[in-house]
Design a protein around this motif. Structure first.
Motif, PDB file in Angstrom:
ATOM      1  N   LEU A 150       0.759  -1.208   0.178  1.00 46.19           N
ATOM      2  CA  LEU A 150      -0.010  -0.187  -0.062  1.00 46.19           C
ATOM      3  C   LEU A 150       0.758   1.415   0.117  1.00 46.19           C
ATOM      4  O   LEU A 150       0.664   2.234  -0.602  1.00 46.19           O
ATOM      5  CB  LEU A 150      -1.073   0.059   1.442  1.00 46.19           C
ATOM      6  N   GLY A 151       2.046   1.163   0.721  1.00 48.63           N
ATOM      7  CA  GLY A 151       2.990   2.112   0.927  1.00 48.63           C
ATOM      8  C   GLY A 151       3.512   2.786  -0.705  1.00 48.63           C
ATOM      9  O   GLY A 151       3.558   3.861  -0.959  1.00 48.63           O
ATOM     10  N   TRP A 152       3.704   1.639  -1.183  1.00 47.31           N
ATOM     11  CA  TRP A 152       4.333   1.758  -2.575  1.00 47.31           C
ATOM     12  C   TRP A 152       3.253   2.172  -3.395  1.00 47.31           C
ATOM     13  O   TRP A 152       4.008   2.882  -4.321  1.00 47.31           O
ATOM     14  CB  TRP A 152       5.091   0.557  -3.118  1.00 47.31           C
ATOM     15  N   ARG A 153       2.111   1.773  -3.489  1.00 45.45           N
ATOM     16  CA  ARG A 153       1.057   2.287  -4.219  1.00 45.45           C
ATOM     17  C   ARG A 153       0.754   3.653  -4.086  1.00 45.45           C
ATOM     18  O   ARG A 153       0.548   4.441  -5.239  1.00 45.45           O
ATOM     19  CB  ARG A 153       0.063   1.457  -4.148  1.00 45.45           C
ATOM     20  N   VAL A 179      -4.815   6.416 -12.367  1.00 48.27           N
ATOM     21  CA  VAL A 179      -4.289   6.001 -10.784  1.00 48.27           C
ATOM     22  C   VAL A 179      -5.324   5.321 -10.146  1.00 48.27           C
ATOM     23  O   VAL A 179      -4.692   4.271  -9.508  1.00 48.27           O
ATOM     24  CB  VAL A 179      -4.075   7.444 -10.407  1.00 48.27           C
ATOM     25  N   GLY A 180      -6.407   5.455 -10.423  1.00 48.39           N
ATOM     26  CA  GLY A 180      -7.448   4.640  -9.491  1.00 48.39           C
ATOM     27  C   GLY A 180      -7.564   3.233  -9.955  1.00 48.39           C
ATOM     28  O   GLY A 180      -7.580   2.252  -9.063  1.00 48.39           O
ATOM     29  N   SER A 181      -7.485   3.132 -11.143  1.00 47.54           N
ATOM     30  CA  SER A 181      -7.430   1.371 -11.558  1.00 47.54           C
ATOM     31  C   SER A 181      -6.044   0.798 -11.231  1.00 47.54           C
ATOM     32  O   SER A 181      -6.097  -0.164 -10.938  1.00 47.54           O
ATOM     33  CB  SER A 181      -7.631   1.525 -13.056  1.00 47.54           C
ATOM     34  N   ASP A 182      -5.057   1.500 -11.129  1.00 44.17           N
ATOM     35  CA  ASP A 182      -3.822   1.073 -10.756  1.00 44.17           C
ATOM     36  C   ASP A 182      -3.686   0.800  -9.374  1.00 44.17           C
ATOM     37  O   ASP A 182      -3.107  -0.230  -8.990  1.00 44.17           O
ATOM     38  CB  ASP A 182      -2.461   2.160 -11.329  1.00 44.17           C
ATOM     39  N   PHE A 183      -4.203   1.673  -8.476  1.00 45.80           N
ATOM     40  CA  PHE A 183      -4.197   1.341  -6.956  1.00 45.80           C
ATOM     41  C   PHE A 183      -4.915   0.226  -6.579  1.00 45.80           C
ATOM     42  O   PHE A 183      -4.280  -0.524  -5.961  1.00 45.80           O
ATOM     43  CB  PHE A 183      -4.889   2.693  -6.542  1.00 45.80           C
ATOM     44  N   LEU A 184      -5.916  -0.153  -7.303  1.00 47.19           N
ATOM     45  CA  LEU A 184      -6.723  -1.412  -6.920  1.00 47.19           C
ATOM     46  C   LEU A 184      -5.937  -2.886  -7.327  1.00 47.19           C
ATOM     47  O   LEU A 184      -5.738  -3.530  -6.469  1.00 47.19           O
ATOM     48  CB  LEU A 184      -8.078  -1.311  -7.265  1.00 47.19           C
ATOM     49  N   SER A 185      -5.759  -2.750  -8.638  1.00 52.90           N
ATOM     50  CA  SER A 185      -5.208  -3.841  -8.999  1.00 52.90           C
ATOM     51  C   SER A 185      -3.455  -4.041  -8.724  1.00 52.90           C
ATOM     52  O   SER A 185      -3.246  -5.259  -8.326  1.00 52.90           O
ATOM     53  CB  SER A 185      -5.335  -3.744 -10.525  1.00 52.90           C
ATOM     54  N   MET A 190       1.051  -6.461  -6.221  1.00 53.72           N
ATOM     55  CA  MET A 190       2.077  -6.232  -5.501  1.00 53.72           C
ATOM     56  C   MET A 190       2.258  -7.170  -4.297  1.00 53.72           C
ATOM     57  O   MET A 190       3.544  -7.680  -3.534  1.00 53.72           O
ATOM     58  CB  MET A 190       2.484  -4.919  -5.336  1.00 53.72           C
ATOM     59  N   TYR A 191       1.154  -7.038  -3.636  1.00 56.76           N
ATOM     60  CA  TYR A 191       0.933  -8.082  -2.405  1.00 56.76           C
ATOM     61  C   TYR A 191       1.630  -9.397  -2.521  1.00 56.76           C
ATOM     62  O   TYR A 191       2.125 -10.234  -1.887  1.00 56.76           O
ATOM     63  CB  TYR A 191      -0.343  -7.745  -1.542  1.00 56.76           C
ATOM     64  N   VAL A 192       0.845 -10.079  -3.596  1.00 53.86           N
ATOM     65  CA  VAL A 192       1.144 -11.277  -4.013  1.00 53.86           C
ATOM     66  C   VAL A 192       2.660 -11.585  -4.241  1.00 53.86           C
ATOM     67  O   VAL A 192       3.341 -12.481  -3.978  1.00 53.86           O
ATOM     68  CB  VAL A 192       0.368 -11.847  -5.208  1.00 53.86           C
ATOM     69  N   GLY A 193       3.109 -10.434  -5.215  1.00 54.34           N
ATOM     70  CA  GLY A 193       4.715 -10.371  -5.435  1.00 54.34           C
ATOM     71  C   GLY A 193       5.556 -10.488  -4.412  1.00 54.34           C
ATOM     72  O   GLY A 193       6.501 -11.245  -4.157  1.00 54.34           O
ATOM     73  N   GLU A 194       5.223  -9.623  -3.194  1.00 55.10           N
ATOM     74  CA  GLU A 194       5.939  -9.746  -1.969  1.00 55.10           C
ATOM     75  C   GLU A 194       6.179 -11.012  -1.411  1.00 55.10           C
ATOM     76  O   GLU A 194       6.850 -11.467  -0.589  1.00 55.10           O
ATOM     77  CB  GLU A 194       5.341  -8.804  -1.019  1.00 55.10           C
TER      78      GLU A 194
END
Length: 291
Positions: A150-153, A179-185, A190-194
């Motif tokens: 979330l911080g990176w987003r 930006v809105g579409s990027d934030f959700l997806s 990125m969480y899964v990647g982490e």
């Protein structure tokens, strides 16, 4: 007549001494005679200035000298840690020297045993440490991965908004939609990647800190996915809202390209900052026991 008289007197004296010695033997038993001899020797030693000879001592004719021990007996007692009483009659100087040498040998052996014990303890500690390191690893908790994503987003959203606003000719609505579409997806991906990167220990120290090469690898891998996603989403949104005033494909390519350059460098810095934060790290057992 005179010679006969002298011979008679001599024989009489001899007989008298024999009778006196026989009477003395009858009067005293052997132990009392030896005691008298000892006392006489002690008196002679005192007169001559000599303190002791052999088993005779000035202190008491019955007490032996308390500083000499028979060699075989004393060495065994010293080895067993028993109290040793030194006795006379064995040559005090040589016996004491022998006991000193025996004690020195035992002390040297003790030092060798202590050194061997210290080496064994070090080896055991090394084995235990290596086993512990092999059996466990430092990982990140799911909450840390979520907060990090979330911080990176939020950080990356500012960059995407700026590039989208610039390449769409200052269209606030289009930039906000992208930006809105990027934030959700991208937050979810990125969480899964982490979480997937969390299972890989390459480039991670025993304390859980990532080295710069690991951060670069993560940024490049993530940027390949994000470039495609940004390109597709931007093209669709610009085509639907921009009309004929903006080339949707060209603007989307410029947005995705600029994002790739800026965000790759920025993500390396962001990941290294998080690498120095210990919150959300834990030691996990590879075998599944958990710590």
């Amino acid at each position: 007549g005179t010679c006969a008289k002298e011979n008679l007197q001599g024989n009489l004296a001899k007989e008298t001494r024999k009778v006196s010695l026989a009477a003395l033997l009858d009067r005293y038993n052997g132990r009392e005679i030896m005691l008298a001899v000892r006392r006489t020797m002690a008196l002679l030693l005192a007169i001559s200035g000599i303190k002791s000879v052999g088993s005779f001592s000035l202190s008491s004719p019955r007490v032996r000298h308390p500083f000499v021990v028979p060699r075989a007996t004393s060495t065994r007692k010293i080895a067993r840690g028993e109290r040793v009483v030194l006795r006379s009659g064995d040559g005090s100087a040589s016996a004491i020297q022998s006991h000193k040498e025996a004690i020195a040998r035992l002390e040297n052996e003790l030092l060798l045993q202590k050194a061997a014990l210290a080496r064994a303890q070090e080896a055991l500690a090394s084995v235990a440490t290596s086993k512990k390191a092999a059996a466990s690893k430092m990982v990140e908790t799911p909450m840390r991965s979520l907060v990090k994503a979330l911080g990176w987003r939020l950080t990356a959203g500012l960059v995407t908004f700026s590039t989208s606003f610039y390449f769409t000719g200052g269209d606030w609505a289009v930039a906000g939609a992208i930006v809105g579409s990027d934030f959700l997806s991208k937050s979810g991906t990125m969480y899964v990647g982490e979480r997937l990167f969390n299972k890989v220990q390459i480039g991670r120290s025993s304390s859980g800190r990532d080295n710069p090469l690991r951060s670069v690898a993560k940024a490049l891998i993530w940027r390949l996915f994000a470039f495609v996603q940004t390109l597709v989403v931007s093209s669709i949104i610009i085509a639907k809202t921009g009309g004929g005033s903006v080339n949707a494909a060209g603007a989307a390519a410029k947005i995705a390209g600029m994002d790739s350059i800026v965000k790759t460098c920025l993500m390396v810095v962001y990941d290294q900052i998080w690498s120095r934060i210990n919150w959300g790290r834990e030691l996990e057992n590879v075998g599944g026991d958990g710590i």
